[in-house]
Design a protein around this motif. Structure first.
Motif, PDB file in Angstrom:
ATOM      1  N   PHE A  44       0.805  -1.192  -0.085  1.00 13.01           N
ATOM      2  CA  PHE A  44      -0.040   0.011  -0.060  1.00 13.01           C
ATOM      3  C   PHE A  44       0.683   1.346   0.006  1.00 13.01           C
ATOM      4  N   LEU A  45       2.162   1.301   0.269  1.00 11.21           N
ATOM      5  CA  LEU A  45       3.130   2.330   0.239  1.00 11.21           C
ATOM      6  C   LEU A  45       3.836   2.101  -1.304  1.00 11.21           C
ATOM      7  N   TYR A  46       3.032   2.385  -2.270  1.00 19.03           N
ATOM      8  CA  TYR A  46       3.471   2.105  -3.658  1.00 19.03           C
ATOM      9  C   TYR A  46       4.713   2.778  -3.984  1.00 19.03           C
ATOM     10  N   TYR A 111       1.173   7.868   5.742  1.00 19.08           N
ATOM     11  CA  TYR A 111       0.467   6.646   5.719  1.00 19.08           C
ATOM     12  C   TYR A 111      -0.354   6.682   7.137  1.00 19.08           C
ATOM     13  N   VAL A 112      -1.292   5.756   7.039  1.00 15.47           N
ATOM     14  CA  VAL A 112      -2.054   5.270   8.280  1.00 15.47           C
ATOM     15  C   VAL A 112      -2.030   3.627   7.955  1.00 15.47           C
ATOM     16  N   TYR A 116      -6.217   0.860  10.487  1.00 16.43           N
ATOM     17  CA  TYR A 116      -6.846   1.992  11.156  1.00 16.43           C
ATOM     18  C   TYR A 116      -7.211   3.042  10.250  1.00 16.43           C
ATOM     19  N   GLN A 117      -7.243   2.667   8.913  1.00 13.13           N
ATOM     20  CA  GLN A 117      -7.786   3.743   8.038  1.00 13.13           C
ATOM     21  C   GLN A 117      -9.084   3.885   8.037  1.00 13.13           C
ATOM     22  N   GLY A 118      -9.614   5.053   7.474  1.00 21.35           N
ATOM     23  CA  GLY A 118     -10.953   5.299   7.367  1.00 21.35           C
ATOM     24  C   GLY A 118     -11.760   5.940   8.683  1.00 21.35           C
ATOM     25  N   GLY A 120     -10.531   8.583  10.457  1.00 24.21           N
ATOM     26  CA  GLY A 120     -10.207  10.124  10.815  1.00 24.21           C
ATOM     27  C   GLY A 120      -8.911  10.257  11.337  1.00 24.21           C
ATOM     28  N   LEU A 121      -8.246   9.227  11.438  1.00 19.93           N
ATOM     29  CA  LEU A 121      -6.646   9.500  11.863  1.00 19.93           C
ATOM     30  C   LEU A 121      -5.775  10.271  11.059  1.00 19.93           C
ATOM     31  N   GLY A 122      -6.017  10.015   9.811  1.00 17.87           N
ATOM     32  CA  GLY A 122      -5.156  10.866   8.639  1.00 17.87           C
ATOM     33  C   GLY A 122      -5.399  12.092   8.749  1.00 17.87           C
ATOM     34  N   ARG A 123      -6.844  12.294   8.861  1.00 18.83           N
ATOM     35  CA  ARG A 123      -7.148  13.728   8.713  1.00 18.83           C
ATOM     36  C   ARG A 123      -6.540  14.413   9.984  1.00 18.83           C
ATOM     37  N   LEU A 147       3.708  15.495  -3.190  1.00 22.05           N
ATOM     38  CA  LEU A 147       3.350  14.572  -4.431  1.00 22.05           C
ATOM     39  C   LEU A 147       2.149  13.726  -3.681  1.00 22.05           C
ATOM     40  N   ARG A 152      -9.305  12.119  -4.879  1.00 20.93           N
ATOM     41  CA  ARG A 152      -9.972  12.304  -3.203  1.00 20.93           C
ATOM     42  C   ARG A 152      -8.784  12.740  -2.233  1.00 20.93           C
ATOM     43  N   LEU A 153      -7.604  12.316  -2.862  1.00 16.08           N
ATOM     44  CA  LEU A 153      -6.418  12.915  -1.849  1.00 16.08           C
ATOM     45  C   LEU A 153      -6.120  14.379  -2.230  1.00 16.08           C
ATOM     46  N   PHE A 156      -8.437  16.229  -0.288  1.00 18.09           N
ATOM     47  CA  PHE A 156      -7.934  16.110   1.083  1.00 18.09           C
ATOM     48  C   PHE A 156      -6.872  16.892   1.387  1.00 18.09           C
TER      49      PHE A 156
END
Ligand SMILES: CC(C)(COP(=O)(O)OP(=O)(O)OC[C@H]1O[C@@H](n2cnc3c(N)ncnc32)[C@H](O)[C@@H]1OP(=O)(O)O)[C@@H](O)C(=O)NCCC(=O)NCCS
Length: 196
Positions: A44-46, A111-112, A116-118, A120-123, A147, A152-153, A156
């Protein structure tokens, strides 16, 4: 004659929420190079792969690294606040600002962990970054860049950091169309205009 550098903005901070085991901190003492490197090894960390640990240590400590952490022990009602250490916390996210701590910041490696995603931690993480990288706490701040990929991002980061798209970088090697986003913090009416 040169005076001492204005390092006050680099004083580590920790953000907590009532009744939540999660917290955000830019205290270098809490960073887990091992946990970050493990995340860097996941698909997921592409944009990255793991690094030799001493190299990653330098990358994380040579930047202002904001970690998302989970307390490992339930919070107890104590008069003294519990001391947070790498022993009683687990690092579950990161936002790394490559910065001189004064005038510029390039946000990277955000990243989160998927489990744990979705929530609100990332925001919350990027809101904390925005709080530090603002003219209020960094009066000489001239520019923030990053970058990213995907509508969506883009939205954000626009909402949280006030950045706008300034360029594109097609990356067929990783199957992404990356966008460069940039913000020049708005100078307050009394402040000198930022020129950088
Ligand atoms: C981006 C990321 C850090 C957000 O963390 P999070 O805890 O899931 O974030 P939140 O729940 O607070 O949601 C904040 C925003 O993240 C983005 N987001 C969350 N889940 C997403 C997903 N599955 N796909 C794309 N964007 C997503 C959205 O923009 C969301 O805002 P919105 O709900 O208003 O659209 C996290 O999803 C992640 O690690 N993604 C993979 C790595 C990555 O792409 N990092 C960003 C590199 S620039």
């Amino acid at each position: 004659m040169a005076s001492s550098p204005p390092t006050a903005t680099l004083t580590p901070r920790t953000w907590t929420r009532d009744n939540s085991p999660f917290f955000i901190s830019n205290d270098p003492k809490l960073i887990s190079v091992k946990a970050v490197n493990e995340a860097f090894g996941k698909d997921f960390l592409y944009w990255t792969k793991p690094f030799p640990e001493d190299v990653l240590h330098q990358m994380l400590h040579g930047s202002m690294s904001f970690g998302v952490y989970k307390r490992l022990q339930p919070e107890q009602t104590q008069t003294e606040p519990e001391t947070l250490t790498t022993e009683n916390t687990e690092q579950i996210g990161l936002a790394r600002m490559i910065t001189d701590g004064i005038s510029f910041g390039y946000l990277s490696d955000t990243y989160v962990l998927p489990e744990y995603q979705g929530d609100g931690l990332g925001r919350w993480l990027i809101d904390c970054v925005a709080e530090v990288f603002s003219l209020e706490s960094m009066p000489h701040l001239r520019r923030i860049m990053l970058l990213t990929s995907g509508q969506r991002l883009e939205e954000f980061y626009g909402q949280t950091l006030g950045v706008k798209v300034v360029g594109h970088e097609p990356r067929p090697d990783i199957g992404k169309d990356l966008v460069f986003m940039n913000a020049k913090p708005t100078a307050k009416p009394t402040a000198r205009p930022a020129l950088g």
